[in-house]
Scaffold this motif. Structure first.
Motif, PDB file in Angstrom:
ATOM      1  N   LEU A 199       0.818  -1.209   0.000  1.00 21.50           N
ATOM      2  CA  LEU A 199       0.000   0.000   0.000  1.00 21.50           C
ATOM      3  C   LEU A 199       0.856   1.265   0.000  1.00 21.50           C
ATOM      4  O   LEU A 199       0.600   2.206  -0.760  1.00 21.50           O
ATOM      5  N   THR A 245      -9.039   0.715   0.525  1.00 25.03           N
ATOM      6  CA  THR A 245      -8.759  -0.698   0.751  1.00 25.03           C
ATOM      7  C   THR A 245      -9.153  -1.115   2.157  1.00 25.03           C
ATOM      8  O   THR A 245      -9.275  -0.270   3.055  1.00 25.03           O
ATOM      9  N   LEU A 261      -8.356  -2.949   5.753  1.00 21.57           N
ATOM     10  CA  LEU A 261      -7.178  -2.994   6.620  1.00 21.57           C
ATOM     11  C   LEU A 261      -7.393  -4.064   7.676  1.00 21.57           C
ATOM     12  O   LEU A 261      -8.522  -4.297   8.111  1.00 21.57           O
ATOM     13  N   ARG A 284      -6.242  -6.962   0.037  1.00 20.42           N
ATOM     14  CA  ARG A 284      -6.158  -5.517  -0.056  1.00 20.42           C
ATOM     15  C   ARG A 284      -6.593  -5.108  -1.474  1.00 20.42           C
ATOM     16  O   ARG A 284      -6.206  -5.748  -2.455  1.00 20.42           O
ATOM     17  N   ASP A 326      -7.672  -8.597  -6.138  1.00 19.46           N
ATOM     18  CA  ASP A 326      -7.020  -8.074  -4.935  1.00 19.46           C
ATOM     19  C   ASP A 326      -5.591  -8.599  -4.773  1.00 19.46           C
ATOM     20  O   ASP A 326      -5.209  -9.617  -5.365  1.00 19.46           O
ATOM     21  N   ASP A 348      -2.118  -8.756   1.775  1.00 16.22           N
ATOM     22  CA  ASP A 348      -1.528  -7.866   2.786  1.00 16.22           C
ATOM     23  C   ASP A 348      -0.004  -8.045   2.754  1.00 16.22           C
ATOM     24  O   ASP A 348       0.506  -9.169   2.696  1.00 16.22           O
TER      25      ASP A 348
END
Length: 884
Positions: free
Chosen positions: A90, A187, A189, A410, A452, A455
């Motif tokens: 991110l 997104t 978390l 994410r 997606d 993470d």
């Protein structure tokens, strides 16, 4: 030693550091090959983000690791420090998006996924090594030949393997549930990516009318009135007697005019607010659970962009905070708003961008944590993996006991794309270790991959074994896994440490590291966290540029204890720089006096100072090693500092000077040279892990074996050189000299003036002091020295200090010029009288006493008392001088 072979007059850290780092790298001293049968020592670096720039936290963390690595390398262990960096999904995506927006005024959606990812890879190649090069400026000795990246081919293969294995076990699943959503980063978390901060807000007390009874209402208190548009019930505690008769009745939702039920649920806190809470299942995790229990509808009123949805009627399209303002105005107009109270409460913020997080219902990928946690807790509880300091064990196990399923998806493009494909024809969902081109179930080529990405912490969790070649069974894994120690800050125990333990126990069936060495944060001099917003950050590279890496490293670890925060003081940097200069100047002096040094020279017997310093070296080596074994790196550094400055420089070199200058003959000079060379070389070896550059430079000029101090043998205590008697006797002599110096200073005796001294010592010490009286003459500035038994009558008119086993007397008549001292003290009394007259004038002034603040008056009174005390002491001293 000729000037050409000596170190320069002035220490130039920049030149020394650049020179030696290049030599170490070029010669491959940092590189480790598998040496079977040799004890391994391994650290995997906490991988810095490719977006990162070196900060004080990195400097501390990597200094601690480098000290341990250099120490074990010198211990002869098969030592590997595995470096690398993290793709930081991110954070990197946001950084590149900002660049594209600024330079081209485009978004990632304008470019498309493929083109955008090409841009990120280009950015990574351009800037990714920046923090690695900054780490090199600190002197860190990672095996750069083995540098890894969380998205390199090997690490990516490991990520796919772990995802698919967990998916096949049913431990990774796709679910619709309430998650933390950042409307700015767009997104989901995980729970630990949300920082809860106390924000100043309000409690809005809103009247919810009863259906059919418009004059009767229930008061609800909320901190988020805009979410009431999605209320589907009001809940009360079943044991709350105020409301038991209301359960089952209907309320009219204000402004929306929709009927909602009153339900009973034990989650509701009777003491909080009014004891009745609005239930918005789509926008609160606890409400969501209540909604499941009571089969309530989920009405989404805040969208993923932070704007109100179509379900909000007139408020649709408004920003959430704009809606709050307008809605509250409408509630007041319609008579529903009873009151508004100030209320400070914990609000979740996105750790990356700082925006307030919205709990939203969305479909995400999750890891089932409960089945994985047991082994990761057991290995800590049974001591296989230990936290240092031990108190962090409770922090870890407490969090693991309350762990929730981990949201691993994410809504970003940069990162490991979720390896799941969907068939457009038969609807099959398939996870695969390799990219699919057709549906495994029906053979259709109409398939698409999940949009997606995982993470970032998912790939970081595999770091201790993915970097060593897993899932292949490599020699590297066999030799170096489990790793020896993980060095990290307490702020990422949950993000990273816990997840590495979980994944290590699941996939390697073994702990990822034997010890977790926790350090604190580096704060500013006021104890505040360093941050951009406060403008109190200090760039480590600026400190290195001005003072040298060795100075920064040693400053960061001394005065620092495991697990505790430390404060950054420029005064401590200066002090450490002075230590580096002290080492340099002492070594330069020693090297200047090594002319004619020969290993085969004929030596005189060791004198007391030789035996003492050699014994102290053995004790220091043993004590430093013990401290390093206990991860008390700061205490180990302090011991080395005290030995070098407080014993080698302040005492041994001073005592050795007459012999080094040749005043006692060639053999005595050779002995002093040999002892000084041995002690300095030993001290440089002990200091090397802490201050690698200056120690290498000095080591190369001293008599030594081997190419580099990096691979020199770590000093081990030689029992044959430990001499407790020499240490005791030398200790008494040093204390005696210290007492003489203190008394001389007290009466302002001229430094060059030689004074008489009388020592009363017990029989055990007297003979030794007598044999080594030259030390007291030399360093105490004593001409006439008398040594008498302790039972002797005490000398009159003499200053005295009692030290361990010795009473030290300095006759005043020989110590000071009575006439001069009387004149000086008389002037001091006159000056004090003037100050007293001034202060007493104020204190006797009624106007001053009436107008001045009390603290100012108190300060003046304190001054008067202080001046009176000083005057009394000086007058007594003057009376004493009259009798001399």
């Amino acid at each position: 030693m000729a000037e050409a072979n000596n170190i320069p007059k002035t220490y130039d850290p920049e030149a020394v550091e650049k020179k030696w780092y290049k030599v170490w790298e070029d010669k491959g001293y940092f590189h480790a090959e598998v040496e079977k049968g040799k004890e391994p020592f391994t650290i995997v670096i906490p991988p810095p983000n490719i977006t990162g720039q070196l900060h004080m936290g990195h400097a501390l963390d990597n200094t601690l690791q480098d000290i341990l690595i250099r120490w074990h390398r010198m211990m002869g262990h098969n030592t590997l420090w595995m470096p690398g960096y993290d793709h930081a999904g991110l954070a990197t995506q946001i950084k590149v998006e900002e660049v594209i927006k600024k330079e081209e005024n485009k978004t990632r959606y304008d470019l498309g996924r493929e083109e955008f990812l090409k841009r990120v890879w280009v950015w990574k190649e351009q800037y990714g090594d920046r923090i690695i090069n900054q780490l090199k400026c600190l002197g860190v000795s990672c095996d750069w030949e083995r540098k890894r990246f969380t998205m390199d081919e090997g690490c990516s293969r490991a990520v796919r393997e772990v995802f698919c294995a967990l998916f096949e076990k049913g431990l990774i699943y796709k679910g619709t549930r309430i998650t933390n959503w950042c409307v700015n980063c767009n997104t989901a978390l995980s729970d630990i990516e949300v920082e809860h901060k106390d924000d100043a807000g309000h409690f809005w007390h809103i009247k919810y009318p009863f259906v059919g009874e418009p004059d009767k209402f229930l008061v609800i208190a909320t901190t988020r009135p805009e979410t009431m548009l999605g209320d589907t019930a009001v809940a009360v505690n079943p044991d709350d007697e105020r409301y038991t008769n209301l359960v089952g009745k209907k309320l009219l939702l204000p402004l929306v005019n929709k009927e909602i039920p009153i339900i009973a649920d034990s989650y509701v806190d009777k003491e909080f607010g009014t004891g009745a809470v609005k239930v918005t299942p789509a926008h609160d995790p606890n409400d969501y659970e209540m909604g499941l229990r009571h089969k309530l509808e989920n009405i989404v009123v805040i969208g993923m962009n932070g704007k109100m949805t179509e379900a909000c009627g007139k408020y649709a399209g408004m920003d959430r905070y704009e809606c709050r303002k307008v809605l509250c105005e409408d509630l007041e107009k319609e008579g529903y708003l009873l009151k508004v109270e100030d209320h400070t409460h914990a609000v979740g913020h996105c750790q990356r961008c700082g925006h307030v997080v919205e709990p939203l219902v969305s479909t995400q990928w999750f890891v089932k944590m409960e089945p994985l946690v047991k082994a990761a807790v057991e290995c800590v509880n049974d001591g296989r993996c230990q936290f240092v300091p031990e108190r962090f064990t409770k922090t870890y196990t407490g969090w693991m006991e309350n762990i929730r399923d981990w949201c691993i998806s994410r809504q970003i493009w940069w990162g490991h794309r979720i390896p799941v494909w969907y068939c457009d024809d038969c609807g099959e969902m398939s996870a695969s270790r390799t990219d699919l081109t057709k549906c495994p179930k029906c053979g259709s080529t109409h398939i698409h991959q999940d949009e997606d990405a995982l993470d970032t912490w998912f790939s970081s969790a595999l770091w201790p074994f993915s970097t060593m070649g897993w899932p292949d069974k490599t020699d590297l894994l066999q030799q170096f896994y489990p790793t020896s120690v993980l060095v990290t800050g307490y702020d990422i125990i949950f993000f990273w440490v816990a997840r590495m333990l979980i994944m290590g126990m699941e996939f390697m069936k073994d702990i990822p590291f034997e010890k977790v060495f926790i350090h604190g944060l580096v704060r500013d001099s006021q104890g505040r966290k360093m941050s951009k917003s406060l403008g109190n950050g200090i760039d480590p590279l600026e400190v290195v540029e001005k003072y040298g890496a060795d100075t920064l490293r040693f400053m960061l670890i001394t005065g620092n204890t495991p697990g505790n925060d430390m404060r950054f003081y420029w005064e401590r940097v200066e002090s450490t720089r002075n230590f580096a200069n002290k080492i340099w100047n002492a070594s330069r002096f020693a090297l200047m006096n090594m002319e004619g040094y020969s290993e085969k020279a004929k030596l005189a017997p060791l004198n007391l100072s030789d035996k003492w310093i050699l014994s102290r070296l053995q004790h220091t080596a043993a004590d430093v090693t013990k401290m390093l074994e206990k991860f008390e790196l700061g205490e180990a550094g302090r011991m080395i500092y005290d030995f070098i400055w407080g014993e080698v420089c302040d005492w041994y070199i001073e005592l050795a000077k007459p012999r080094l200058y040749g005043h006692e003959g060639d053999k005595a000079r050779a002995t002093a040279q040999h002892v000084l060379a041995e002690v300095l070389t030993g001290a440089m070896k002990l200091l090397h892990p802490f201050m690698p550059f200056i120690t290498e430079e000095i080591f190369q000029c001293l008599p030594h074996e081997g190419e580099t101090i990096m691979l020199a043998k770590w000093p081990a205590a030689d029992k044959n050189k430990i001499d407790e008697d020499a240490e005791k006797l030398m200790g008494a002599i040093m204390e005696t000299i210290g007492a003489i110096r203190n008394m001389r200073a007290e009466v302002n005796a001229v430094p060059s003036k030689k004074v008489p001294a009388i020592l009363l010592a017990d029989e055990a010490l007297r003979k030794g002091i007598e044999e080594n009286a030259a030390y007291i003459h030399l360093l105490g500035g004593v001409d006439d020295l008398k040594l008498l038994p302790l039972t002797t009558e005490k000398p009159a008119n003499a200053m005295t200090i009692v030290v361990n086993g010795v009473e030290v007397y300095l006759p005043l008549a020989g110590l000071i010029d009575v006439e001069k001292e009387t004149a000086r003290l008389t002037k001091e009394v006159a000056d004090l009288d003037k100050e007293l007259a001034r202060v007493n004038g104020k204190l006797n002034n009624k106007g001053f006493l009436a107008k001045a603040p009390q603290d100012v008056v108190d300060k003046e009174k304190a001054k008067a008392a202080e001046f009176e005390t000083k005057k009394k002491a000086i007058v007594e001293r003057l009376e004493y001088l009259k009798g001399l």
